[in-house]
Design a protein around this motif. Structure first.
Motif, PDB file in Angstrom:
ATOM      1  N   ARG A  28     -16.599  -5.206  16.806  1.00 55.74           N
ATOM      2  CA  ARG A  28     -16.422  -5.511  15.394  1.00 55.74           C
ATOM      3  C   ARG A  28     -17.347  -4.588  14.632  1.00 55.74           C
ATOM      4  NH1 ARG A  28     -16.078 -12.079  14.502  1.00 55.74           N
ATOM      5  NH2 ARG A  28     -14.094 -12.398  15.633  1.00 55.74           N
ATOM      6  N   TYR A  29     -16.766  -3.803  13.788  1.00 56.12           N
ATOM      7  CA  TYR A  29     -17.541  -2.755  13.143  1.00 56.12           C
ATOM      8  C   TYR A  29     -18.263  -3.300  11.923  1.00 56.12           C
ATOM      9  CZ  TYR A  29     -15.036   0.277  16.288  1.00 56.12           C
ATOM     10  OH  TYR A  29     -14.533   0.866  17.418  1.00 56.12           O
ATOM     11  N   HIS A  30     -19.586  -3.226  11.982  1.00 57.13           N
ATOM     12  CA  HIS A  30     -20.429  -3.660  10.871  1.00 57.13           C
ATOM     13  C   HIS A  30     -20.775  -2.443  10.030  1.00 57.13           C
ATOM     14  CE1 HIS A  30     -23.481  -5.929   8.666  1.00 57.13           C
ATOM     15  NE2 HIS A  30     -24.282  -4.892   8.843  1.00 57.13           N
ATOM     16  N   VAL A  31     -20.587  -2.544   8.725  1.00 54.15           N
ATOM     17  CA  VAL A  31     -20.871  -1.449   7.811  1.00 54.15           C
ATOM     18  C   VAL A  31     -22.278  -1.637   7.257  1.00 54.15           C
ATOM     19  CG1 VAL A  31     -20.200  -0.270   5.693  1.00 54.15           C
ATOM     20  CG2 VAL A  31     -18.439  -1.195   7.223  1.00 54.15           C
ATOM     21  N   ASP A  32     -23.162  -0.684   7.554  1.00 52.98           N
ATOM     22  CA  ASP A  32     -24.515  -0.675   6.998  1.00 52.98           C
ATOM     23  C   ASP A  32     -24.524   0.185   5.741  1.00 52.98           C
ATOM     24  OD1 ASP A  32     -26.374  -2.043   9.068  1.00 52.98           O
ATOM     25  OD2 ASP A  32     -25.120  -0.697  10.281  1.00 52.98           O
ATOM     26  N   ALA A  81     -29.133   1.560  12.330  1.00 48.38           N
ATOM     27  CA  ALA A  81     -28.073   0.598  12.019  1.00 48.38           C
ATOM     28  C   ALA A  81     -28.534  -0.822  12.358  1.00 48.38           C
ATOM     29  CB  ALA A  81     -26.807   0.935  12.786  1.00 48.38           C
ATOM     30  N   TYR A  82     -28.103  -1.772  11.541  1.00 52.06           N
ATOM     31  CA  TYR A  82     -28.449  -3.174  11.775  1.00 52.06           C
ATOM     32  C   TYR A  82     -27.662  -3.714  12.966  1.00 52.06           C
ATOM     33  CZ  TYR A  82     -28.943  -8.197  10.991  1.00 52.06           C
ATOM     34  OH  TYR A  82     -29.194  -9.526  11.154  1.00 52.06           O
ATOM     35  N   GLN A  83     -26.379  -3.359  13.033  1.00 52.40           N
ATOM     36  CA  GLN A  83     -25.538  -3.779  14.147  1.00 52.40           C
ATOM     37  C   GLN A  83     -24.740  -2.570  14.646  1.00 52.40           C
ATOM     38  OE1 GLN A  83     -23.060  -7.151  13.251  1.00 52.40           O
ATOM     39  NE2 GLN A  83     -24.758  -8.440  12.616  1.00 52.40           N
ATOM     40  N   PRO A  84     -25.351  -1.720  15.469  1.00 55.13           N
ATOM     41  CA  PRO A  84     -24.620  -0.551  15.970  1.00 55.13           C
ATOM     42  C   PRO A  84     -23.452  -0.960  16.853  1.00 55.13           C
ATOM     43  CG  PRO A  84     -26.702  -0.808  17.109  1.00 55.13           C
ATOM     44  CD  PRO A  84     -26.721  -1.798  15.991  1.00 55.13           C
ATOM     45  N   ALA A  85     -22.372  -0.186  16.777  1.00 54.92           N
ATOM     46  CA  ALA A  85     -21.170  -0.430  17.579  1.00 54.92           C
ATOM     47  C   ALA A  85     -21.198   0.463  18.813  1.00 54.92           C
ATOM     48  CB  ALA A  85     -19.924  -0.152  16.747  1.00 54.92           C
TER      49      ALA A  85
END
Length: 355
Positions: free
Chosen positions: A272-276, A256-260
């Motif tokens: 803040r949930y980023h969608v990959d 993931a680019y920005q894991p939560a």
């Protein structure tokens, strides 16, 4: 099987009768009911024990009719009765324990089917296979979880792992699965769905009696949105082991680019949930798994190198792939895992194949 102890007792009787008077083999008759108890129930064990007593009396009669009432033979007959009765009691207790274990297994399997429902083999254009490997021999369910839900445009899946073990982790897994099944088809975006799931876990931890677990209990998860059309997958990664795509026998880990943070820490981390997004084309095989797979160790303590092991595998059907992966994983660890493991294999079929 019952022929073996009976034949043994017949041989003992014959040898004892033909042997010199100072040689007594009667005490060996106890081997008959002892062997029977290893494979038979209380009734058959009791019958063989009774035959052993009769055989001992028969030996006494053949040697000398007066010996039947001698202290030696009476002691041997009494010992056979005592040992035979003990073996019958043992068989009764063993059968009772076996019935209880069967009931426990039935309840466990029923709970697994209710909480962790098997995924259908076909979901829209996807071919799916799922597998749950329990670390405990008698346990069929734990904190690992997975589920799938259909939407108007595709399929949403979740795979996760609850921190901890025991019935508490099972309850947390059931809570998350229920929230996912209820909301997966209603939440407009994947980020909104994950926020709802995180809120559900946090609300549960805020209940009376659960507040002491806030900040200590969490659930790692990967939530996917696989549209029926196109060749892309949306993913929200919440501290869980990343998916692997097997394409042309090459395994690619999807980081993931920005894991939560894991679910259940939302009140602390305010994520803040980023969608990959990543490619998933017809013929590709997508593998989702929990950390029980990659944290499995061999006899030297080395972790199971999942991506390395599956590289080059030719199995394209999800069921065949998971069957080989299960065999390879258990061979690697020597037959038993140290932690529960859940796996999902997904293949996107071409438009021609799915029709």
């Amino acid at each position: 099987m019952v022929v073996i102890p009976i034949a043994l007792m017949v041989a003992i009787v014959v040898i004892d009768v033909l042997a010199p008077p100072d040689i007594h083999l009667g005490p060996l008759l106890v081997a008959g009911p002892a062997i029977t108890a290893s494979f038979a129930g209380p009734w058959l064990t009791g019958l063989v024990a009774a035959l052993a007593v009769v055989a001992q009396a028969f030996i006494a009669v053949l040697r000398d009719r007066d010996e039947l009432f001698s202290a030696n033979h009476q002691a041997q007959i009494g010992a056979l009765i005592l040992v035979g009765s003990s073996l019958v009691i043992f068989c009764v207790l063993r059968e009772r324990r076996a019935r209880e274990l069967t009931q426990v297994r039935y309840v466990s399997e029923t709970a697994q089917r209710v909480v962790l429902r098997p995924l259908p083999k076909k979901i829209g254009p996807l071919r799916v296979a799922s597998l749950y490997l329990a670390a405990e021999a008698e346990a069929q369910i734990g904190g690992d979880l997975y589920a799938a839900a259909r939407t108007s445009s595709g399929t949403r899946l979740i795979i996760g792992d609850v921190r901890g073990k025991g019935m508490t982790s099972v309850g947390d897994a059931a809570l998350l699965l229920g929230a996912f099944r209820a909301a997966a088809h209603r939440q407009a975006t994947l980020a909104e769905l994950v926020a709802f799931l995180d809120g559900s876990v946090c609300w549960n931890l805020a209940e009376p009696g659960e507040t002491d677990r806030v900040g200590e209990t969490f659930i790692t998860a990967v939530i996917l949105d696989i549209p029926d059309q196109g060749s892309s997958i949306d993913m929200v990664h919440c501290g869980h082991p990343p998916p692997i795509v097997l394409r042309n026998r090459r395994a690619t880990t999807i980081d993931a680019y920005q894991p939560a943070p894991p679910l259940g820490l939302g009140e602390v981390a305010h994520p803040r949930y980023h969608v990959d997004a990543f490619k998933f084309e017809p013929g590709d095989l997508l593998l989702l798994y929990t950390d029980g797979v990659i944290e499995a160790r061999d006899s030297t303590g080395a972790f199971y190198p999942l991506a390395e092991r599956i590289t080059g595998w030719t199995e394209s059907h999800p069921e065949a792939f998971l069957h080989r992966l299960r065999r390879d994983l258990l061979d690697y660890v020597g037959g038993r895992l140290g932690d529960d493991a859940a796996l999902i294999a997904i293949e996107r079929q071409s438009a021609h194949a799915s029709s």
